[in-house]
Design an enzyme around this catalytic site. Structure first.
Site, PDB file in Angstrom:
ATOM      1  CG  HIS A 199      10.841   2.851   1.347  1.00 58.47           C
ATOM      2  ND1 HIS A 199       9.615   2.324   1.002  1.00 58.47           N
ATOM      3  CD2 HIS A 199      11.088   3.847   0.461  1.00 58.47           C
ATOM      4  CE1 HIS A 199       9.141   2.974  -0.049  1.00 58.47           C
ATOM      5  NE2 HIS A 199      10.016   3.901  -0.393  1.00 58.47           N
TER       6      HIS A 199
ATOM      7  CB  CYS B 147       8.446   5.994   1.753  1.00 56.08           C
ATOM      8  SG  CYS B 147       7.889   6.333   0.064  1.00 56.08           S
TER       9      CYS B 147
ATOM     10  CG  ASN C 151       8.177   3.211  -3.671  1.00 56.35           C
ATOM     11  OD1 ASN C 151       7.502   3.098  -2.648  1.00 56.35           O
ATOM     12  ND2 ASN C 151       8.987   4.234  -3.868  1.00 56.35           N
TER      13      ASN C 151
END
Length: 348
Positions: free
Chosen positions: A273, A123, A304
């Site tokens: 993020h 990420c 996500n």
């Protein structure tokens, strides 16, 4: 002794020139996830802030999504594909060890013969790619660099895992980085905490298909049929990751602000993020960001998407007018490894 090596002749500064994104056409609401786990829409929303996510179809491959996002970023930057001197792709969901998917993408967008490679930084991958691109521009090894974050995390989702089944989505985000006349990408604060690597991980490696013996099999070369092995998935220790992200990443974000000489009051936009709405809200509170700062909360409808989450959120903020060209933005990515990267940028 005098060096015989000529000094680099790159640009004095680098900047993000254009951004593009691609979200798969299929929208998956929480109700579909609830067919596989004992939970509720209210629980998922309260724990993560996620209402829907996009999952890729058979034709929406890692390469295909990247090409779509890249084309938009290149057009937004006002350059041609032939001008791209390097293609950097961050992904954990391209399943071929080699060749790098970046080479296929470079060919499909008509970039000629650029440097092309993949990176695996989970990420934080977009931040890693952006930092590498900045170095290429200022070093002179490329005039324009295409940075792509792309994931098909639906391929690595265990739909029966109550802790993660609702988290992940698919998509691609891309930016073009090129020369600038003033600082527009700040110093990167990045690093890793490998002692915590087990908190986010793939359940098992691909080598299990080679080394798992058939029950009662005869000798070390016996193999289990492929359809008898559960497909690998991403798993995590939710509470440990939450605590780390909230407390440690807020510190990293502040370090990035300090390194750029920017205060929270100077910020226009915050693009963390897109892992979890609770993490985002906690970071906003810890950093004491003014209410005037626009905060990316793309996780609600996109989930996500790991390396793709920051450029996708950036693209949506600009497309919807929530952010504008020239705004000062703090971006921070963090995830499996555990790795992280934060910097301050001027939006294209």
């Amino acid at each position: 002794m005098t060096s015989k090596i000529k000094p680099a002749k790159g640009a004095a500064y680098a900047r993000i020139m254009g951004v593009g994104g691609y979200r798969p056409t299929r929208v998956v609401p929480n109700e579909e996830i609830l067919k596989h786990i004992d939970s509720s829409d209210e629980w998922i929303r309260s724990r993560s802030g996620i209402a829907t996510r996009h999952w890729a179809g058979p034709d929406e491959t890692v390469a295909a999504m990247s090409v779509e996002a890249a084309g938009k970023a290149i057009a937004d930057a006002g350059i041609t594909p032939e001008q791209v001197g390097a293609v950097v792709v961050s992904t954990v969901s391209h399943f071929k060890q080699t060749p790098a998917i970046a080479t296929e993408i470079a060919h499909k967008i008509g970039a000629g013969k650029p440097a092309a490679f993949d990176i695996s930084a989970g990420c934080a991958g977009f931040g890693y790619g952006l930092t590498l691109a900045k170095g290429m521009i200022t070093d002179g090894s490329a005039e324009y660099v295409l940075v792509i974050g792309v994931e098909r995390l639906s391929d690595l989702t265990d739909l029966e895992d109550r802790a993660t089944a609702f988290l992940f989505g698919d998509g691609a985000g891309a930016v073009v980085v090129g020369p600038g006349k003033e600082p527009a990408i700040g110093p990167t604060v990045w690093g890793s905490e490998g002692d915590k690597a087990e908190t986010i991980k793939q359940t098992f490696g691909w080598d299990v298909y080679r080394r798992t013996p058939v029950p009662g099999g005869d000798g070390p070369d016996a193999r289990v049929a492929l359809d008898e092995i559960r497909y690998p998935a991403i798993t995590q220790e939710g509470q440990a990751v939450f605590r780390w992200a909230v407390f440690e990443m807020a510190k990293v974000a502040q370090q990035a602000l300090d390194a750029a000489g920017v205060s929270p009051d100077d910020l226009d936009v915050f693009i963390p993020h897109q892992a979890n709405m609770r993490i985002i809200d906690s970071m906003v509170k810890t950093l004491k960001l003014p209410e005037s700062v626009t905060v990316a909360r793309d996780v609600e409808t996109t989930g996500n998407t790991s390396a793709a989450s920051i450029p996708l959120a950036m693209e949506r903020l600009l497309a919807t007018g929530q952010a504008k060209s020239g705004d000062t933005a703090l971006v921070i990515g963090f995830g499996a490894g555990l790795v992280y990267a934060a910097t301050v940028v001027t939006l294209p």
